[in-house]
Design a protein around this motif. Structure first.
Motif, PDB file in Angstrom:
ATOM      1  N   ASN A   3       0.799  -1.205   0.000  1.00  0.00           N
ATOM      2  CA  ASN A   3       0.000   0.000   0.000  1.00  0.00           C
ATOM      3  C   ASN A   3       0.840   1.266   0.000  1.00  0.00           C
ATOM      4  OD1 ASN A   3      -2.474  -1.401   0.125  1.00  0.00           O
ATOM      5  ND2 ASN A   3      -2.165  -1.721   2.323  1.00  0.00           N
ATOM      6  N   TYR A 179      -8.553  -7.737  -0.366  1.00  0.00           N
ATOM      7  CA  TYR A 179      -9.041  -7.966   0.997  1.00  0.00           C
ATOM      8  C   TYR A 179      -8.639  -6.790   1.875  1.00  0.00           C
ATOM      9  CZ  TYR A 179      -4.227  -9.233   2.164  1.00  0.00           C
ATOM     10  OH  TYR A 179      -2.866  -9.204   2.345  1.00  0.00           O
ATOM     11  N   ARG A 180      -9.294  -6.660   3.022  1.00  0.00           N
ATOM     12  CA  ARG A 180      -8.994  -5.538   3.917  1.00  0.00           C
ATOM     13  C   ARG A 180      -7.935  -5.910   4.955  1.00  0.00           C
ATOM     14  NH1 ARG A 180     -11.677  -0.815   5.174  1.00  0.00           N
ATOM     15  NH2 ARG A 180     -13.443  -1.442   3.856  1.00  0.00           N
ATOM     16  N   THR A 181      -8.198  -6.949   5.774  1.00  0.00           N
ATOM     17  CA  THR A 181      -7.280  -7.267   6.869  1.00  0.00           C
ATOM     18  C   THR A 181      -6.938  -8.750   6.976  1.00  0.00           C
ATOM     19  OG1 THR A 181      -9.131  -7.426   8.420  1.00  0.00           O
ATOM     20  CG2 THR A 181      -8.027  -5.287   8.252  1.00  0.00           C
ATOM     21  N   ASP A 182      -7.821  -9.630   6.515  1.00  0.00           N
ATOM     22  CA  ASP A 182      -7.650 -11.066   6.750  1.00  0.00           C
ATOM     23  C   ASP A 182      -6.826 -11.698   5.630  1.00  0.00           C
ATOM     24  OD1 ASP A 182      -7.790 -13.689   7.454  1.00  0.00           O
ATOM     25  OD2 ASP A 182      -9.975 -13.785   7.627  1.00  0.00           O
ATOM     26  N   SER A 183      -5.499 -11.598   5.760  1.00  0.00           N
ATOM     27  CA  SER A 183      -4.627 -12.119   4.706  1.00  0.00           C
ATOM     28  C   SER A 183      -4.682 -13.640   4.616  1.00  0.00           C
ATOM     29  CB  SER A 183      -3.179 -11.665   4.937  1.00  0.00           C
ATOM     30  OG  SER A 183      -2.696 -12.135   6.191  1.00  0.00           O
TER      31      SER A 183
END
Length: 199
Positions: A3, A179-183
């Motif tokens: 990011n 995805y946001r947080t759950d890799s």
């Protein structure tokens, strides 16, 4: 993660005082860069080409947007080293922008291409380099057929998003898993999509 931001106008002066955002390279320098770096965007250009004059501002915009993540280089085909490189790289038209991943060409654009199109493909390549590093894949999964349609799936870590990713993978799409947080869930989706034979 993947990011990192680019740079804004206020930061350009301090950076360009130390180094150029866009490198002018000859055949030997470019060959070394392609062999050593993950992602390189090369503009093949000629001073007599009017479209090259239209392309260069876009190249600088891309250099700002992807500063620190993608090397941006220009190679003039009318110089001796440039002519040698166009022979080895089979460049037939100018201007051409060509994206290389780990030394392999993965995408090219001829003429005055919309910058948003180029940004999208670079982001796909960056995403897949990130996933490749997580999966220990040294072959770089961003090398894919140009003719493949690309599907960007939001919330692909589970549920409907995961099902869509698997289905589109089966149908021949190049799937980008967002995805946001759950890799961990995203990696499970990635593994499922790869099992369908998709990229």
């Amino acid at each position: 993660g993947n990011n990192q931001r680019g740079i804004g106008d206020e930061e350009v002066s301090s950076i360009t005082s130390r180094q150029s955002l866009v490198s002018s390279v000859d055949a030997e320098e470019l060959g070394s860069s392609l062999a050593a770096l993950d992602l390189v965007l090369v503009e093949f250009w000629a001073p007599w080409c009017q479209f090259s004059k239209l392309t260069y501002p876009k190249v600088r915009q891309l250099a700002r947007r992807f500063y620190g993540r993608v090397r941006i280089a220009r190679c003039c085909i009318t110089e001796a080293n440039g002519r040698l490189l166009t022979t080895s790289q089979k460049v037939e038209h100018v201007p051409e922008l060509r994206l290389y991943c780990k030394g392999k060409p993965v995408m090219s654009w001829l003429g005055d291409t919309d910058i948003e199109v180029i940004e999208t493909e670079i982001n796909v390549a960056l995403y897949n380099l990130h996933v490749a590093s997580l999966m220990g894949d040294t072959e770089c999964t961003c090398v894919y057929q140009r003719s493949m349609p690309v599907a960007v799936i939001s919330g692909a870590g589970r549920g409907l998003g995961r099902a869509m990713a698997e289905r589109l993978g089966q149908e021949g799409y190049f799937v980008v898993i967002n995805y946001r947080t759950d890799s961990a869930s995203a990696l499970e989706t990635y593994a499922r999509v790869r099992r369908t034979g998709a990229d």
